[in-house]
Design a protein around this motif. Sequence first.
Motif, PDB file in Angstrom:
ATOM      1  N   GLU A  17       9.202  -5.198  -2.175  1.00 37.54           N
ATOM      2  CA  GLU A  17       8.173  -5.495  -3.158  1.00 37.54           C
ATOM      3  C   GLU A  17       7.021  -6.281  -2.531  1.00 37.54           C
ATOM      4  OE1 GLU A  17       6.513  -5.345  -7.033  1.00 37.54           O
ATOM      5  OE2 GLU A  17       8.131  -4.239  -6.033  1.00 37.54           O
ATOM      6  N   SER A  18       7.346  -7.195  -1.616  1.00 37.59           N
ATOM      7  CA  SER A  18       6.290  -7.966  -0.957  1.00 37.59           C
ATOM      8  C   SER A  18       5.433  -7.072  -0.068  1.00 37.59           C
ATOM      9  CB  SER A  18       6.892  -9.113  -0.139  1.00 37.59           C
ATOM     10  OG  SER A  18       7.579  -8.636   1.007  1.00 37.59           O
ATOM     11  N   THR A  21       3.166  -5.178  -2.441  1.00 39.40           N
ATOM     12  CA  THR A  21       2.109  -6.061  -2.938  1.00 39.40           C
ATOM     13  C   THR A  21       1.003  -6.206  -1.905  1.00 39.40           C
ATOM     14  OG1 THR A  21       3.641  -7.315  -4.337  1.00 39.40           O
ATOM     15  CG2 THR A  21       1.587  -8.407  -3.727  1.00 39.40           C
ATOM     16  N   SER A  65       2.174   2.777  -3.260  1.00 44.93           N
ATOM     17  CA  SER A  65       1.320   1.752  -3.858  1.00 44.93           C
ATOM     18  C   SER A  65       0.505   2.344  -5.017  1.00 44.93           C
ATOM     19  CB  SER A  65       0.388   1.140  -2.806  1.00 44.93           C
ATOM     20  OG  SER A  65      -0.606   2.048  -2.383  1.00 44.93           O
ATOM     21  N   HIS A 220      -4.029  -5.626 -11.064  1.00 44.48           N
ATOM     22  CA  HIS A 220      -3.062  -5.873 -10.005  1.00 44.48           C
ATOM     23  C   HIS A 220      -2.118  -7.005 -10.371  1.00 44.48           C
ATOM     24  CE1 HIS A 220      -6.533  -8.467  -8.817  1.00 44.48           C
ATOM     25  NE2 HIS A 220      -5.561  -9.350  -8.611  1.00 44.48           N
TER      26      HIS A 220
END
Length: 228
Positions: A17-18, A21, A65, A220
């Motif tokens: 997830e990071s 992001t 993404s 976002h």
Amino acid sequence: MPLDMEEMPDWRAKRRESILTAAAELFAGRDYADVQVDEVAKRAGVGKATLYRYFPSKEELYLESLERALGGLEQRLKGHAAPGATAVTRLTAMVSALIDTLSEQLPTLKLLGGDQSDLADRMRRIIRRRSEQIAAALRRVLDDGVATGEFRALDTAMTPALIIGMVRGGIMMAGDQPREALERAVLDMILSATVMANVMTTAVASAAVTLTAPSFAPAHHFASGSST
């Protein structure tokens, strides 16, 4: 070999997830070719080799993404079905959310125009599939508005596609115009075309309050809802 989400422990899921992001932040507002994998890995705080364990290529990272951003938009649209909210207020908030997300995806939208690469084709499929869900959410609020007398009788099957197309086209043609100016123009056209004359004044006032409310942050901040 990329990691299987079904077999991924929590700490690996958080790392994935990071990475997403970091990728979303870099891809937003920038051309695909301008973002490097090394740059994404550095921002995510992982090594390049580690990133490739989660995503086998830059293309896969980019497409994921995009899925994540549009999935977040779907969740954001569903969140605007608050009990007691008028259909006009809900539609206004949904259009704002749509503009937020598609504005961040402007390079993607431009890349789709005429590009026949495999990447562009896969992006088109993602956007087409996600757009069906977005249109369904818009149709629900339009149907509600027609039922309550807020909206005039209209083709709720076709209108969502027209709204999405108007937003997408406006973003691509707006150039350096402020995002707020685009939103005002789009909402003016949508509300003028859908809202019953006897509720128009109230609708405009409601829309003005909605657009200034602090809860409607950039898309976002709502980047959840990945489908893979």
